[in-house]
Design a protein around this motif. Structure first.
Motif, PDB file in Angstrom:
ATOM      1  N   PRO A 215       0.823  -1.208   0.000  1.00  6.50           N
ATOM      2  CA  PRO A 215       0.000   0.000   0.000  1.00  6.50           C
ATOM      3  C   PRO A 215       0.859   1.261   0.000  1.00  6.50           C
ATOM      4  N   ILE A 216       0.352   2.299  -0.648  1.00  3.16           N
ATOM      5  CA  ILE A 216       1.007   3.607  -0.644  1.00  3.16           C
ATOM      6  C   ILE A 216       0.199   4.517   0.272  1.00  3.16           C
ATOM      7  N   VAL A 217       0.859   5.147   1.207  1.00  2.00           N
ATOM      8  CA  VAL A 217       0.192   6.076   2.122  1.00  2.00           C
ATOM      9  C   VAL A 217       0.700   7.479   1.819  1.00  2.00           C
ATOM     10  N   VAL A 218      -0.198   8.338   1.365  1.00  2.00           N
ATOM     11  CA  VAL A 218       0.162   9.696   0.960  1.00  2.00           C
ATOM     12  C   VAL A 218      -0.283  10.658   2.059  1.00  2.00           C
ATOM     13  N   PHE A 219       0.644  11.487   2.542  1.00  2.00           N
ATOM     14  CA  PHE A 219       0.364  12.349   3.685  1.00  2.00           C
ATOM     15  C   PHE A 219       1.125  13.659   3.552  1.00  2.00           C
ATOM     16  N   SER A 220       0.825  14.580   4.441  1.00  2.00           N
ATOM     17  CA  SER A 220       1.507  15.870   4.447  1.00  2.00           C
ATOM     18  C   SER A 220       2.742  15.822   5.325  1.00  2.00           C
ATOM     19  N   LEU A 221       3.792  16.490   4.880  1.00  2.00           N
ATOM     20  CA  LEU A 221       5.026  16.567   5.659  1.00  2.00           C
ATOM     21  C   LEU A 221       5.007  17.727   6.657  1.00  2.00           C
ATOM     22  N   ALA A 222       3.855  18.356   6.841  1.00  2.00           N
ATOM     23  CA  ALA A 222       3.738  19.428   7.825  1.00  2.00           C
ATOM     24  C   ALA A 222       3.972  18.851   9.214  1.00  2.00           C
ATOM     25  N   ASP A 223       4.043  19.727  10.213  1.00  2.00           N
ATOM     26  CA  ASP A 223       4.383  19.307  11.574  1.00  2.00           C
ATOM     27  C   ASP A 223       3.568  18.097  12.011  1.00  2.00           C
ATOM     28  N   GLY A 224       4.270  17.055  12.440  1.00  2.00           N
ATOM     29  CA  GLY A 224       3.615  15.854  12.919  1.00  2.00           C
ATOM     30  C   GLY A 224       3.123  14.923  11.845  1.00  2.00           C
ATOM     31  N   GLY A 225       3.349  15.294  10.579  1.00  2.00           N
ATOM     32  CA  GLY A 225       2.795  14.513   9.481  1.00  2.00           C
ATOM     33  C   GLY A 225       3.357  13.112   9.373  1.00  2.00           C
ATOM     34  N   ILE A 226       4.662  12.988   9.494  1.00  2.00           N
ATOM     35  CA  ILE A 226       5.285  11.672   9.372  1.00  2.00           C
ATOM     36  C   ILE A 226       4.821  10.757  10.496  1.00  2.00           C
ATOM     37  N   HIS A 227       4.921  11.232  11.714  1.00  2.00           N
ATOM     38  CA  HIS A 227       4.517  10.417  12.857  1.00  2.00           C
ATOM     39  C   HIS A 227       3.038  10.071  12.774  1.00  2.00           C
ATOM     40  N   GLY A 228       2.212  11.036  12.364  1.00  2.00           N
ATOM     41  CA  GLY A 228       0.777  10.785  12.259  1.00  2.00           C
ATOM     42  C   GLY A 228       0.440   9.733  11.227  1.00  2.00           C
ATOM     43  N   ALA A 229       1.160   9.759  10.102  1.00  2.00           N
ATOM     44  CA  ALA A 229       0.902   8.773   9.051  1.00  2.00           C
ATOM     45  C   ALA A 229       1.398   7.393   9.454  1.00  2.00           C
ATOM     46  N   LEU A 230       2.532   7.332  10.119  1.00  2.00           N
ATOM     47  CA  LEU A 230       3.096   6.048  10.518  1.00  2.00           C
ATOM     48  C   LEU A 230       2.274   5.375  11.611  1.00  2.00           C
ATOM     49  N   THR A 231       1.709   6.174  12.508  1.00  2.00           N
ATOM     50  CA  THR A 231       0.919   5.599  13.597  1.00  2.00           C
ATOM     51  C   THR A 231      -0.563   5.521  13.265  1.00  2.00           C
ATOM     52  N   GLY A 232      -0.984   6.255  12.219  1.00  2.00           N
ATOM     53  CA  GLY A 232      -2.393   6.254  11.857  1.00  2.00           C
ATOM     54  C   GLY A 232      -3.198   7.336  12.540  1.00  2.00           C
ATOM     55  N   SER A 233      -2.546   8.256  13.253  1.00  2.00           N
ATOM     56  CA  SER A 233      -3.257   9.298  13.990  1.00  2.00           C
ATOM     57  C   SER A 233      -3.473  10.565  13.164  1.00  2.00           C
ATOM     58  N   GLY A 234      -2.886  10.625  11.969  1.00  2.00           N
ATOM     59  CA  GLY A 234      -3.015  11.812  11.141  1.00  2.00           C
ATOM     60  C   GLY A 234      -3.980  11.622   9.987  1.00  2.00           C
ATOM     61  N   ARG A 235      -3.960  12.560   9.043  1.00  2.00           N
ATOM     62  CA  ARG A 235      -4.793  12.487   7.840  1.00  2.00           C
ATOM     63  C   ARG A 235      -3.930  12.020   6.671  1.00  2.00           C
ATOM     64  N   PHE A 236      -4.483  11.114   5.870  1.00  2.00           N
ATOM     65  CA  PHE A 236      -3.717  10.551   4.769  1.00  2.00           C
ATOM     66  C   PHE A 236      -4.651   9.830   3.816  1.00  2.00           C
ATOM     67  N   THR A 237      -4.126   9.498   2.654  1.00  2.00           N
ATOM     68  CA  THR A 237      -4.849   8.696   1.670  1.00  2.00           C
ATOM     69  C   THR A 237      -4.088   7.378   1.504  1.00  2.00           C
ATOM     70  N   VAL A 238      -4.828   6.280   1.483  1.00  2.00           N
ATOM     71  CA  VAL A 238      -4.225   4.972   1.273  1.00  2.00           C
ATOM     72  C   VAL A 238      -4.569   4.489  -0.134  1.00  2.00           C
TER      73      VAL A 238
END
Length: 242
Positions: A215-238
């Motif tokens: 799967p490709i997870v597309v997310f924003s690199l804004a503050d907290g973006g990486i951690h949020g995408a990796l843990t699932g706590s942020g906004r992203f598209t799968v």
């Protein structure tokens, strides 16, 4: 998609960071504050027990495609772009190791004075020991983007997901900065990306991830973006077939 969770969604991931992301608010080069923030977020994810490899681009220093469009021979332009990714990888390595994260930079073009040559089994060994591996010089071949290199490394490393950091919080039907009516997607299939000609990653990268079920997870690199995408706590598209 936004999922509230304090635990990682994946065990092993490949994180694609563009060269442009390392510029921060600058127009060229590396912004140290931005690199340090990215390093902190990678450390947070690593501390959760995740195994992380990173593929970096070089567009903040040299754009091979743009130079080729202006008349430079394409292969030479691409090789110059690959060298730019090595500079970025070393900068990111420095930021990670300054906060106690052991890393290895592995280059698809051998330059043993500054980094290790890319050897798949050695990279797998590093990751299994908890080191963050940064892949530089793309795939080592001209005519292939760092997006394709990221998909290739994700497959070779047996990653559970390919994380693609962008300037927006997911995939849209058009550039949301230019089109306020652009539709945001929570989930897409690989075929959706092909059929709608969505500019997420190049077609070779999409094909590699599809063939390997990554799967490709597309997310924003804004503050907290990486951690949020990796843990699932942020906004992203799968992007996946599931």
């Amino acid at each position: 998609m936004s999922v509230s969770s304090s635990t990682p969604r994946y065990k092993r991931v490949c994180l694609k960071i563009s060269g442009e992301a390392l510029m921060g608010s600058k127009e060229f080069g590396i912004d140290l504050d931005t690199v340090e923030r990215i390093a902190e977020e990678v450390k947070q994810a690593r501390d959760l027990g995740m195994e992380i490899c990173i593929v970096v681009g070089g567009g903040n220093i040299f754009r091979g495609l743009q130079m080729a469009a202006k008349g430079m021979e394409r292969a030479s332009a691409d090789y110059m772009g690959m060298l730019a990714t090595v500079m970025n990888a070393l900068g990111l390595q420095n930021a990670l190791e300054s906060i106690g994260v052991e890393t290895r930079v592995m280059s698809a073009i051998e330059m043993t004075a500054v980094c290790e040559p890319y050897i798949r089994r050695r990279a797998l060994h590093h990751m299994s020991k908890g080191l963050v591996v940064i892949f530089a010089a793309g795939s080592g071949n001209p005519f292939f983007t760092t997006d394709t290199a990221a998909a290739l490394r994700a497959a070779e490393m047996g990653c559970d997901a390919l994380m693609k950091g962008t300037q927006v919080d997911g995939v849209y039907s058009a550039d949301p900065k230019k089109d306020p009516n652009a539709e945001r997607f929570d989930h897409l299939t690989y075929m959706d990306v092909f059929k709608q000609d969505l500019k997420v990653m190049d077609q070779a990268a999409i094909a590699i991830t599809r063939e390997n079920g990554i799967p490709i997870v597309v997310f924003s690199l804004a503050d907290g973006g990486i951690h949020g995408a990796l843990t699932g706590s942020g906004r992203f598209t799968v992007i996946s077939d599931n």
